[in-house]
Every structure is written in structure tokens, then in C-alpha cells.
Design an enzyme around this catalytic site. Structure first.
Site, PDB file in Angstrom:
ATOM      1  N   GLY A 182      10.128  10.761  -3.311  1.00  0.00           N
ATOM      2  CA  GLY A 182       8.562  10.694  -2.916  1.00  0.00           C
ATOM      3  C   GLY A 182       8.402   9.931  -1.708  1.00  0.00           C
ATOM      4  O   GLY A 182       9.342   9.082  -1.569  1.00  0.00           O
TER       5      GLY A 182
ATOM      6  N   GLY B 109       5.298   7.979   1.532  1.00  0.00           N
ATOM      7  CA  GLY B 109       3.838   8.098   1.566  1.00  0.00           C
ATOM      8  C   GLY B 109       3.784   7.090   2.695  1.00  0.00           C
ATOM      9  O   GLY B 109       4.773   6.381   3.312  1.00  0.00           O
ATOM     10  N   GLY B 110       2.314   6.544   2.735  1.00  0.00           N
ATOM     11  CA  GLY B 110       2.080   5.677   3.641  1.00  0.00           C
ATOM     12  C   GLY B 110       2.830   4.253   3.292  1.00  0.00           C
ATOM     13  O   GLY B 110       2.875   3.365   4.130  1.00  0.00           O
ATOM     14  N   TYR B 111       2.976   4.120   2.095  1.00  0.00           N
ATOM     15  CA  TYR B 111       3.621   2.592   1.723  1.00  0.00           C
ATOM     16  C   TYR B 111       5.156   2.539   2.015  1.00  0.00           C
ATOM     17  O   TYR B 111       5.593   1.859   2.095  1.00  0.00           O
ATOM     18  CB  TYR B 111       3.380   2.432   0.060  1.00  0.00           C
ATOM     19  CG  TYR B 111       3.940   1.309  -0.504  1.00  0.00           C
ATOM     20  CD1 TYR B 111       3.373  -0.066  -0.419  1.00  0.00           C
ATOM     21  CD2 TYR B 111       5.199   1.159  -0.770  1.00  0.00           C
ATOM     22  CE1 TYR B 111       3.830  -0.801  -1.117  1.00  0.00           C
ATOM     23  CE2 TYR B 111       5.934   0.029  -1.357  1.00  0.00           C
ATOM     24  CZ  TYR B 111       5.230  -0.936  -1.528  1.00  0.00           C
ATOM     25  OH  TYR B 111       5.745  -2.024  -1.929  1.00  0.00           O
ATOM     26  N   GLY B 112       5.808   3.942   1.819  1.00  0.00           N
ATOM     27  CA  GLY B 112       7.104   3.734   2.031  1.00  0.00           C
ATOM     28  C   GLY B 112       7.701   4.893   1.255  1.00  0.00           C
ATOM     29  O   GLY B 112       7.106   6.065   1.139  1.00  0.00           O
ATOM     30  N   LYS B 113       8.957   4.945   0.766  1.00  0.00           N
ATOM     31  CA  LYS B 113       9.669   5.838   0.116  1.00  0.00           C
ATOM     32  C   LYS B 113       9.933   5.532  -1.424  1.00  0.00           C
ATOM     33  O   LYS B 113      10.153   4.083  -1.424  1.00  0.00           O
ATOM     34  CB  LYS B 113      10.944   6.288   0.735  1.00  0.00           C
ATOM     35  CG  LYS B 113      10.640   7.088   2.004  1.00  0.00           C
ATOM     36  CD  LYS B 113      12.032   7.580   2.829  1.00  0.00           C
ATOM     37  CE  LYS B 113      11.759   8.309   4.034  1.00  0.00           C
ATOM     38  NZ  LYS B 113      12.929   8.800   4.568  1.00  0.00           N
ATOM     39  N   VAL B 114      10.267   6.285  -2.335  1.00  0.00           N
ATOM     40  CA  VAL B 114      10.424   6.074  -3.607  1.00  0.00           C
ATOM     41  C   VAL B 114      11.852   6.698  -4.106  1.00  0.00           C
ATOM     42  O   VAL B 114      11.976   7.881  -3.554  1.00  0.00           O
ATOM     43  CB  VAL B 114       9.347   6.605  -4.598  1.00  0.00           C
ATOM     44  CG1 VAL B 114       9.760   6.165  -6.014  1.00  0.00           C
ATOM     45  CG2 VAL B 114       8.026   5.893  -4.382  1.00  0.00           C
TER      46      VAL B 114
ATOM     47  N   LYS C 284      10.569   1.736  -5.656  1.00  0.00           N
ATOM     48  CA  LYS C 284       9.148   1.861  -4.600  1.00  0.00           C
ATOM     49  C   LYS C 284       9.806   0.991  -3.273  1.00  0.00           C
ATOM     50  O   LYS C 284       9.377  -0.285  -3.440  1.00  0.00           O
ATOM     51  CB  LYS C 284       8.146   1.484  -4.941  1.00  0.00           C
ATOM     52  CG  LYS C 284       6.808   2.092  -4.191  1.00  0.00           C
ATOM     53  CD  LYS C 284       5.569   1.927  -5.012  1.00  0.00           C
ATOM     54  CE  LYS C 284       4.275   2.226  -4.220  1.00  0.00           C
ATOM     55  NZ  LYS C 284       3.078   1.963  -5.193  1.00  0.00           N
TER      56      LYS C 284
ATOM     57  N   ASP D  45      -8.340   2.677  -9.121  1.00  0.00           N
ATOM     58  CA  ASP D  45      -7.865   4.065  -8.370  1.00  0.00           C
ATOM     59  C   ASP D  45      -7.406   4.842  -9.701  1.00  0.00           C
ATOM     60  O   ASP D  45      -6.298   5.386  -9.618  1.00  0.00           O
ATOM     61  CB  ASP D  45      -6.739   3.678  -7.502  1.00  0.00           C
ATOM     62  CG  ASP D  45      -6.524   4.792  -6.422  1.00  0.00           C
ATOM     63  OD1 ASP D  45      -7.328   5.608  -6.298  1.00  0.00           O
ATOM     64  OD2 ASP D  45      -5.406   4.852  -5.879  1.00  0.00           O
TER      65      ASP D  45
END
Length: 919
Positions: A597, A599-604, A618, A719
């Protein structure tokens, strides 16, 4: 010889400083001690002469510090004993600094000259010290909106000069203290004008001795406690009283007729108790404009005729008071009448409101026995509610007063004071006068958004604009806070106030001092001290360097920098630390083949740690501020949470400028993935039928209920959505992603005021409007998830919100037929036992007002009840066996980590908007 010269120079420089300085040595020592133990203090707290160089918030008389005023300036600290050394202190105002936490020391009793003590809206806890009763010069004591507990100190009765006592919104318990042979009590405060003790845990009876004719009270406010017994007849002897509040207690028995002696009364609140006997006769109270005696056990009676004589009456609340018979038409002729609530009684006959009522009148008569309405079509008023009366049950009754449209008890009526020019002008002029008379550069003020909260208190937002400058400096901010809390002005229809500020974003730059002598003196003294430190500290510096290296090896957060916007070092309650090399090894050097995965946070990444356990890692992007904040929040919360329906934190890595979180690996992706995949034949190896959906809902509800009701302190997820509910290999649901979560803490208010964040479509509209986050905000989001479960539709689809889609289906005349059209076909055909109850539960969760929504504990119990309805459900093994996703063409499944998060702004409210990456 050299050492003698240094000593001589030091003595000479000390003498120079002593000559130039204007601050007493003991006071200087106390302020320096405060400076070393507190943080976020004003930047001009420098030098060795606070009085001479005018430190922000410090005021002096001659050489002695006589006031500290730092209201609303964001200072933080937990040590307060040093203040006790400032023995000439007269004013102490530290209000509206949420970062001030801890208990008040007994040594506060040393401040014998203190006349004003204001600690409103901080984070103090523990008992109020008995020593506070030795401050015999005190005239103003305001400790409201903290978490003080224990009994009210009887020693407060020694404060014979006290005019203002406010201990509201705390956790004070025990009985109300009155004088005895061994101690004083509140009854000895004969000069007091204000007793504000609402929203505590006070219990026991109200002593008759508490009130007497010698008192000067104008406000006695004890609402929302646990008081029992009778309302003292002696209350009627305090003829100066203007506001009396004993609502929301457990008071019983008849109300004394002496109450009618209070002819100066403006407001009377006695609702939500257990009073018996007759409704009190209030004849002669010619200044009374607000009466609420609702929800008591009074004797059945007609509407009292004496009400029609109260010429100042604006609001009459007598809901559920056993009223019967006709409503006298004279009631509606009262010239100031604005609101009448007589619902849930047994009023009967024909309603006649005459022709002299106000066009702005709100009249709530729901759930009575009224058979007809004389005016019918030709009446004109603000609002008339007759729902639940026989006249609305007639065939074809569609009259507008038989329908309730968006009626909210907590919204202020349209004819409120802030929309009335006279009242607005009065308050505006009073505030501007007090600001200008104190030399504040205020250009104007704006009063907006009036509402009445659940405690029947008027709330409004006050915005204050500076004159001739872009922003206020710290001195102006603290002075404004002091004036609002000190309330040195009185207004009809307003008060008592308490002021809770919001963080102020900007402070004006500090001006340089023009006093060259003081600057030179400080510079000379510091230069000599620096030489001494250099010679004396080399060895200590080297030792510290060695100790720092050892500390860094043992402390994974030794390099944490609070200045980067992510706050103080994370506080953990058990979590395994992984080195960067550990996680690099188990992910094959963070190989793309291990990435599941991004996203804006980074990768998983998927990996296996040394124990063989599969984990999801994460990894934050380098320099991501959002990542730092979410990293801290999630690691702190998940390290102390242990529940089978909440995703587990295995450990973390904070090494080599890397931030990584290590979770248990969840094999079957998100609930959103499952619902999407279930639409397509062959995409998954199981059938997501009605029973399984109920079980998933129950799992997720249990996880969320744990966060709200069993975690200490409670946690608001903020959330909740189908992408943050993960499915393990047995299809047990687990709540995940705590990056936006908030602790409820100990605010005493039931909400957290915070910047609006969440995911579009799931966000509680009340939270969006008020910025007040509660557990019910999560309940709203969970309600949207429940609707997704049965429809498999996204929260916003083709511009329509799922709540609206379902509501339209329910409102359609075809009823269940129309509802069936929007159900997910993958649930299968046939009867879905308990579906109607499930939909009703979901719609109650997404209620417009938070107070109307159930708690998560109630949601859990209702879903359990629905599961019990079906024999098939009873037999069903909740741990669903079966395969995980069987993707065609070797496609990888979606994962909860496959999310990009970025901030956008709608008006003044930021949102989290997410974009899902499909594979």
C-alpha cells in the site's frame, strides 16, 4: 591573583545590577524559578530585572511584584509552589491556559495580600487546599472549568471580604459546608454576591443555615449536582437574589411559599428535580422574565392564574408538570412573552391564543389533550407545535402545527437578545467601554452564533479586533482575558459570564526597551558569569557528552524534536522497539515486491519479524509533518489499547530519522474492499450474506465501544469509515488507523474543541459546525458505515449522500419495496430478519443532533438483539471459516494502507480528503 580579580569583578557587577535593578531579590528568585519550570512563557522574560524591563504579564509596585496576568497566552507548567514566594502579590490570573496542570499547593496560603485569584479554564486537579481560607484579602475567587475534586473547603468561610465565588464545572463532591463549632462555612460569607457551584458532584441536603437575610447574594447557582432533600425556606429571606438555579438535582418535597418574597428575581430554574405539592406561587415577582419548573412531580392543577400577572415574563417552561384544563387566553397578552413550553401535560379543550400575542411567540404544546384550535388558519406567530394532541389525529390533518420541522431545543430562538438591536448595543457598548477605560487598543467587537447549550446557558462567540495594528500583543491578550473573567461590568439580561478563549494565532512583535542603563548592566553581569561558567564547566560538558551518548543508546526518542510540530516525546505504555536494520531485513531492504500500500503518509510493507509473525510496516515519508503528528498519536494510543476488535500495535521504529509503525498483519483488507469485491462473481471465495454483515457490524461496534467506554481516558477515533475497519483471515472486524484520534482527557465538558478533520461523507455535521468533537461524532460515522454494509454504496455517490438516499427510500410511500431496491444484491434474496431494526439503528446513529444519537454501548446491545432474532444467527459460528480473497489474474487485493491523505479547506474548516488507489 587571577581568581581574586574575577571575584572582585563579580562583586562589582553585582553592585551595579543592584543599583540599576528595580526588582526585589526574593521576587526575582521566585520568577526565575517559575521561568525554569514553565514553558511557552513570553519571549521578553529575559534579563535580571522583571520590574524594570517590564516582563509581559508582570506588574510591580516599587520593587515588588504585585500582579501576574498571563490569561490565554498558552503558558504550560505543573509546578506552582514558587508563586507562593511572591508575598506582595495582589492579582493572579492564569486563566485559559490548558497547559497549566497539577494541584494547588498548600503554600498558596502565603499570599496574604492576594485579592483576586482567577484560574478559569486550566487543567488543575486534586483538592482545593484548606489554606486558601487564609487569604483574608480575597474578594474574587474563580476556579471554574478545571478538574478540582474532593469537598469544598470549609475554610472558604473565613474569606469575609469575598464577593465572587465560582467553583463551577469541576468534580467537587460532598456536602455544602456551613459553620459549626469547629469551622466556618459558606453561610458566613455575608458580603458575597455570587455563589456559582454548578456542574459538580455535590450531594446531601441544602442546609437551611446556608441562607439568611443578612446576605447580599444576587446569584445562587447550584444546577447539575446531586443535591437531595427540600429547597430551604430560608432561601426566600435573601431578598437581593436575582438568579436562582437548582435545576438538575434530586430535590424533593414541596417548595416553600417564602420563595415569593424574592421580588427582585429575574430568572428561576427549578426543573428536573422531584418536587411535589403545588407549583410555587410567584405573585409579586415583577422583574421575573425566565421561569423553568419543568419535569417535577407537582400536584395536578390548572395553569396558575398568577402567571398572567408577570408583566416582565419572556420565557415560561412548564413541561411535564401535571397541568390540566384550559390555557387562559390572558397568558398570551403578556407584552414581553417570547417562549412558552407546556408540552407533556394534560391540557385540554379548545386552544384560544386571542389576538394580542407577539408575532415572535414560540408555543410548544405537544403531547397534550387539546381538541381544537380557535384561530386555525389566521394565526401568525414564530412557531406553534401541537403534535401529539387529538386535533392532529383527525383524518386528513395536515395543518402546519401538526408537523415538527427541524426543531432543536438547543438553538436560540429567532427573537434572541443578540438579534435585538437594543440588547446587542447595550452589550457592545459595555464591552467597548471597559476595554477603552483600561487602555486596550480595541477597534471593535463582534458577537455571533448565539446558542443555548444543554445546561440552558447562553453561549456566543465574541471576536475582538485590534485598533491601529495587525495583532494584539501578549499584554493586551492577558488584559482582555482578565477583564472578561473579572466582569467589572453588570448588564441586564446578561451574566454571569465565564470566558473560555481559543488559541490566539498571532502576537505582535515585542518592542525594544529604551532603558539603556538596564541593558548595559545586564550585559556586564552576564559577561562575567559566562567566563566563570567556561572555566568551571568544561569537565561537566565532557561528562554530559558521554552521558548523552549512553542515554541515546537506551532511549529510542532521545533525538525527538518537539519544535518540529509533533509535540512532546511520545508517552508509551508498552511497545516493542525495532531498529531500522531489523525492519530493513524483514522487508528485503523495503523491496517493492513487499509493498502492499502507499499514500500521503508513506508506504506500507509486508514482512515477517524474527519471531515469524507476519506484520504490516507503515513507513513515513522523510520530513512528513503530517506523518510525525500521526505517528505520535497512533503510537501513544495503540500502545495502551488491547481489544480483539482493535488492530494491535506490535512495535515501532524511531531510528536514523525514520518513523515506522509495526502492526499485526490483516490478511483480508478493509470492509470497503469486501463490500466492493462481493459485487462481482468469482472475486471472493465466500458469500457476504446478511448474517455475516451483522457479525462484522457487531465486531466493529464492540471495538469502538471499548474506545469510548472502557479506555481510560476515553478515545475518540475521529475517522471511522469502512476503509478503517479491517478483516482478518476469519473475517473478524478490527478498528484501525488512529492517526487523527483524540483523548477525551478530563475537560469536564464532554467534548474536545479541535480543528475539524475526518473523511468527507463520514463527518458528523454538528462537529463540522461547532468544532466540538464528542464520542457521538464517531457514532455518526459508524452509522454511515452501517448504511454501507447493507447497500455497498459509497457515502457520497453521484452527488447524493447515503443518508439522504436511505431516508428518501424510507419516506417513499412504497416503504420496504423501495428500500429493497437500494440493498446490496450480494446479501442474497429472501427475508433478512431484523433488517428494519438495523436500518432504524443506523438512522438513529446519523441523527442531526448528537444528543439524539445512541452511545456505542447501546449500539452494541441493539445489534446483539438483532442477531438473537434469527435462529440461523444463533447457530452461526461468528468466526467465519473460509478462504481469503481469491483474486482473478493474480491481482493483489486492496489494503487499508492504500490511501493518500491531504488537507483541503472549505471556508474556515479543514477537511481530510482521501483518494483510494486501486490496483
Amino acid at each position: 591573583m587571577g581568581s581574586r580579580i574575577l571575584v572582585y569583578l563579580l562583586l562589582v557587577s553585582s553592585q551595579i545590577l543592584a543599583i540599576l535593578a528595580r526588582t526585589d531579590g526574593d521576587d526575582l528568585a521566585a520568577l526565575n524559578a517559575i521561568k525554569s519550570s514553565w514553558s511557552n512563557l513570553p519571549p521578553n522574560w529575559t534579563g535580571s530585572d522583571p520590574c524594570g524591563s517590564s516582563w509581559d504579564g508582570i506588574n510591580c509596585t516599587d520593587t515588588r511584584v504585585t500582579s501576574i496576568m498571563l490569561a490565554g497566552t498558552g503558558v504550560e507548567g505543573s509546578e506552582f509552589s514558587d508563586i507562593s514566594s511572591l508575598t506582595e502579590l495582589q492579582f493572579l490570573d492564569l486563566s485559559n491556559n490548558i497547559g497549566l496542570k497539577g494541584s494547588l499547593p498548600e503554600s498558596i496560603g502565603n499570599l496574604k495580600k492576594l485579592s483576586t485569584l482567577i484560574l478559569v479554564g486550566c487543567s488543575f486537579y486534586g483538592p482545593i487546599p484548606e489554606a486558601i481560607g487564609s487569604l483574608d484579602q480575597l474578594t474574587f475567587l474563580s476556579l471554574n472549568n478545571n478538574s478540582f475534586n474532593g469537598p469544598i473547603p470549609s475554610s472558604i468561610g473565613n474569606l469575609t471580604r469575598l464577593s465572587w465565588l465560582d467553583l463551577s464545572y469541576n468534580k467537587l463532591s460532598g456536602t455544602i459546608p456551613v459553620a459549626s463549632k469547629t469551622a466556618k462555612g459558606l453561610d458566613t460569607l455575608l458580603n458575597a454576591r455570587h455563589f456559582h457551584l454548578s456542574n459538580n458532584l455535590l450531594s446531601g441536603s441544602i442546609p437551611d443555615q446556608l441562607f439568611s437575610s443578612n446576605m447580599k447574594l444576587i446569584h445562587t447557582i447550584f444546577d447539575h449536582n446531586q443535591l437531595t432533600g427540600n429547597l430551604p425556606s430560608t432561601l426566600g429571606s435573601v431578598k437581593t437574589l436575582e438568579i436562582v438555579r437548582f435545576d438538575w438535582n434530586f430535590l424533593d418535597g414541596p417548595i416553600s411559599p417564602n420563595l415569593s418574597n424574592l421580588t427582585n428575581m429575574n430568572e428561576l430554574y427549578l426543573s428536573n428535580n422531584k418536587f411535589t405539592g403545588n407549583i410555587p406561587n410567584l405573585t409579586g415577582m415583577n422583574f421575573l422574565y425566565y421561569v423553568d419548573v419543568s419535569n417535577n412531580n407537582f400536584n395536578a392543577s390548572n395553569v396558575p392564574q398568577w402567571i398572567t400577572s408577570l408583566q416582565s415574563l419572556t420565557t415560561l417552561m412548564m413541561e411535564n408538570t401535571q397541568l390540566q384544563g384550559l390555557i387562559p387566553v390572558e397568558l398570551f397578552r403578556l407584552p414581553q412573552l417570547e417562549t412558552v413550553v407546556l408540552s407533556n401535560n394534560n391540557l385540554s379543550g379548545v386552544l384560544n391564543i386571542g389576538n394580542s400575542y407577539s408575532n415572535n411567540l414560540t408555543l410548544d404544546l405537544r403531547n397534550n389533550s387539546i381538541t381544537d384550535f380557535m384561530q386555525k388558519t389566521d394565526y401568525s406567530m414564530g412557531e406553534l407545535i401541537l403534535v401529539g394532541n387529538p386535533l392532529c389525529n383527525a383524518n386528513g390533518a395536515t395543518l402546519k402545527y401538526c408537523i415538527v420541522e427541524n426543531h432543536h431545543n438547543n438553538s436560540f430562538p429567532s427573537n434572541n437578545y443578540l438579534q435585538n438591536f437594543t440588547y446587542y448595543k447595550t452589550l457592545y457598548e459595555a464591552l467597548m467601554s471597559v476595554f477603552h477605560s483600561n487602555g486596550l487598543p480595541v477597534d471593535s467587537v463582534l458577537l455571533a452564533n448565539p446558542t443555548v447549550d444543554i445546561y440552558n446557558y447562553l453561549q456566543f462567540r465574541l471576536q475582538i479586533f485590534p485598533s491601529g495594528q495587525d495583532s494584539f500583543n501578549r499584554t493586551s491578550i492577558s488584559t482582555i482575558g482578565f477583564l472578561l473573567n473579572r466582569q467589572q461590568f453588570r448588564l441586564q439580561y446578561y451574566g454571569p459570564f465565564f470566558f473560555i478563549d481559543e488559541p490566539y494565532c498571532c502576537f505582535a512583535g515585542s518592542k525594544k526597551s529604551s532603558n539603556a542603563g538596564i541593558i548595559i548592566g545586564v550585559a556586564v553581569g552576564c559577561s562575567v558569569l559566562v567566563l566563570l561558567v567556561i572555566f568551571a564547566g568544561i569537565y561537566a560538558f565532557l561528562q554530559r557528552k558521554r552521558a548523552k551518548r549512553a542515554f541515546e543508546r537506551s532511549n529510542p526518542f532521545s533525538s525527538w524534536d518537539p519544535k518540529k510540530g509533533s509535540g512532546s516525546v511520545p508517552q508509551l505504555q508498552g511497545a516493542k522497539w525495532f531498529s531500522f536494520e531489523d525492519l530493513k531485513k524483514c522487508t528485503d531492504n523495503f523491496s517493492e515486491s513487499k509493498c502492499i500500500g502507499s499514500g500521503g503518509y508513506g508506504k506500507v510493507y509486508k514482512g515477517a519479524i524474527s519471531s515469524g509473525q507476519l506484520v504490516a510496516i507503515k513507513r513515513a515519508q522523510q520530513g512528513s509533518m503530517q506523518g510525525s503528528s500521526e505517528f505520535k498519536t497512533e503510537i501513544e494510543l495503540l500502545s495502551r489499547i488491547h481489544h480483539k476488535n482493535v488492530v494491535s500495535l506490535v512495535g515501532f521504529c524511531y531510528d536514523q530519522a525514520e518513523q515506522m509503525l509495526v502492526y499485526e498483519y490483516i490478511s483480508n483488507g478493509t470492509l470497503r474492499d469486501c463490500l466492493s469485491a462481493a459485487k462481482f462473481t468469482g472475486k471472493i471465495g465466500f458469500k457476504l450474506d446478511w448474517s455475516r454483515r451483522l457479525t462484522i457490524a457487531l465486531d466493529a461496534a464492540r471495538g469502538l465501544s471499548y474506545l469510548h467506554e472502557l479506555a481510560n481516558p476515553p478515545i475518540i477515533h475521529r475517522d471511522i469509515k469502512s476503509n478503517n475497519i479491517l478483516m482478518d483471515d476469519h473475517f473478524n472486524a478490527k478498528v484501525a488507523d488512529f492517526g487523527l484520534s483524540k483523548l477525551m482527557g478530563d475537560t469536564g465538558k464532554g467534548y474536545v474543541t479541535t480543528q475539524v478533520k475526518g473523511t468527507l461523507g463520514y463527518m458528523d455535521p454538528e462537529y463540522y459546525m461547532t468544532q466540538q468533537l464528542t464520542e457521538k461524532s464517531d457514532v455518526y460515522s459508524f452509522g454511515v458505515v452501517l448504511l454501507e454494509l447493507i447497500t455497498a454504496k459509497a457515502p457520497i455517490n453521484h452527488g447524493k449522500h447515503i443518508v439522504r438516499v436511505v431516508q428518501e427510500a424510507l419516506d417513499d410511500p412504497e416503504g420496504s419495496e423501495n428500500l429493497n431496491k437500494i440493498l446490496d444484491p450480494a446479501m442474497g434474496s429472501g427475508s433478512h430478519v431484523g433488517l428494519k431494526k438495523f436500518v432504524d439503528l443506523a438512522m438513529s446513529c446519523v441523527g442531526e443532533s448528537a444528543v439524539d444519537r445512541p452511545t456505542m454501548g447501546e449500539v452494541v446491545r441493539e445489534i446483539e438483539h438483532i442477531l438473537e432474532l434469527s435462529p440461523e444467527n444463533k447457530k452461526m459460528d461468528q468466526k467465519i471459516s473460509g478462504s481469503s480473497y481469491e483474486e482473478e489474474n493474480d491481482e493483489s487485493p486492496l489494503h487499508s494502507y492504500d490511501t493518500e491523505v491531504f488537507d483541503v479547506s472549505y471556508g474556515s474548516f479543514p477537511f481530510r480528503v482521501e483518494h483510494q488507489y486501486g490496483k
